[in-house]
Write a protein that holds these residues in place. Structure first.
Motif, PDB file in Angstrom:
ATOM      1  N   UNK A  94       0.783  -1.226   0.000  1.00 40.88           N
ATOM      2  CA  UNK A  94       0.000   0.000   0.000  1.00 40.88           C
ATOM      3  C   UNK A  94       0.823   1.289   0.000  1.00 40.88           C
ATOM      4  N   UNK A  95       2.143   1.179   0.132  1.00 37.08           N
ATOM      5  CA  UNK A  95       2.965   2.378   0.256  1.00 37.08           C
ATOM      6  C   UNK A  95       2.851   3.328  -0.921  1.00 37.08           C
ATOM      7  N   UNK A  96       2.730   2.782  -2.152  1.00 35.16           N
ATOM      8  CA  UNK A  96       2.731   3.666  -3.323  1.00 35.16           C
ATOM      9  C   UNK A  96       1.494   4.558  -3.375  1.00 35.16           C
ATOM     10  N   UNK A  97       0.438   4.204  -2.620  1.00 38.90           N
ATOM     11  CA  UNK A  97      -0.742   5.074  -2.577  1.00 38.90           C
ATOM     12  C   UNK A  97      -0.439   6.384  -1.860  1.00 38.90           C
ATOM     13  N   UNK A  98       0.686   6.414  -1.162  1.00 36.85           N
ATOM     14  CA  UNK A  98       1.079   7.597  -0.389  1.00 36.85           C
ATOM     15  C   UNK A  98       2.455   8.077  -0.839  1.00 36.85           C
ATOM     16  N   UNK A  99       2.672   8.021  -2.145  1.00 38.08           N
ATOM     17  CA  UNK A  99       3.970   8.408  -2.687  1.00 38.08           C
ATOM     18  C   UNK A  99       4.352   9.825  -2.275  1.00 38.08           C
ATOM     19  N   UNK A 100       3.443  10.771  -2.443  1.00 35.31           N
ATOM     20  CA  UNK A 100       3.764  12.167  -2.114  1.00 35.31           C
ATOM     21  C   UNK A 100       4.061  12.330  -0.635  1.00 35.31           C
TER      22      UNK A 100
END
Length: 267
Positions: A94-100
């Motif tokens: 799920x980390x890439x959903x919070x890239x920014x």
């Protein structure tokens, strides 16, 4: 109090976050994780970590609700530190959903964007993740294991649908365009001197140059192909079936054993 604070996660981060591997699923992220392990970064936080630790699902869902549904307070670095613990690498959902958010929270971390030809990406995605997360195919396993597999499958689908849209009605054209849009968003988000774009087959050279590491003598890892994904899903579901069968049959076996004992004793 957030879901991260309520759960039994690490109270603080004791090592720096070094790499954010923000490539989308089915772009070689598992091979990249394995390569980073060879280079000394240890295991990465990725969707497999959540599958093995279902208590993380609530914490990630809280973060998703706050960002995408505007429900609750967005996670601060404190929450990310607790949730991600001492992992030096974050990869995949799920980390890439919070890239920014992660790029901002860990400004010293280098960013790797694994990419793949959109046609080849779609074929791989369609033949693996769409099959593995099919709600009809996983219905029985989810029902038998509600706190594990039953919790994980809807969560994994939710992760992918945030980027691609509803999986049940997903078309090839829409999926490929949203995949392209995702990769472009990462390119615009991260300064070029902090970003490495990498395609599987590039070998150790570009990665080691980017990270300042010596090239290992071992071949670059190749992990998580279509066969491995589907076989892993099949084995997991069969473990659930076997475990449930043992639980269901144990009382029956006890009744039969008692009945036989009573019969032999003439009771």
């Amino acid at each position: 109090m957030s879901a991260v604070q309520q759960a039994n996660f690490a109270p603080m981060r004791s090592v720096p976050m070094e790499i954010l591997a923000l490539g989308f699923c089915r772009t070689g992220t598992a091979s990249m994780r394995a390569a980073l392990t060879v280079l000394g970064y240890g295991n990465a936080h990725h969707i497999g970590r959540v599958m093995a630790n279902p208590e993380e699902v609530d914490a990630w869902n809280t973060a998703i609700d706050a960002k995408y549904l505007h429900k609750g307070t967005p996670y601060r670095q404190e929450e990310w530190d607790r949730l991600l613990g001492d992992f030096k690498v974050v990869a995949d959902v799920p980390g890439i959903l919070f890239a920014a958010e992660l790029v901002q929270a860990y400004p010293e971390a280098k960013v790797i964007l694994t990419t793949r030809d959109p046609d080849r990406w779609w074929k791989s995605f369609r033949e693996t993740l769409l099959v593995m997360l099919d709600t009809k195919r996983t219905l029985l396993a989810r029902w038998l294991d509600p706190s594990g597999f039953g919790k994980f499958v809807p969560f994994a689908r939710r992760n992918l649908e945030i980027v691609l849209g509803p999986m049940d009605t997903l078309t090839e054209t829409d999926a490929k365009q949203r995949y392209i849009d995702y990769s472009n968003a990462i390119r615009h988000l991260v300064p070029s001197d902090r970003l490495l774009e990498y395609q599987m087959g590039d070998g150790w050279g570009p990665l080691c140059t980017f990270l300042g590491k010596d090239v290992p003598e071992t071949p670059f890892p190749h992990k998580n192909d279509s066969v491995m994904i589907l076989e892993g899903s099949r084995k997991q579901m069969w473990r659930i079936y076997r475990r449930s069968a043992v639980k269901l049959l144990a009382p029956l076996a006890l009744v039969i054993a008692v009945g036989l004992a009573m019969r032999f004793r003439g009771i």
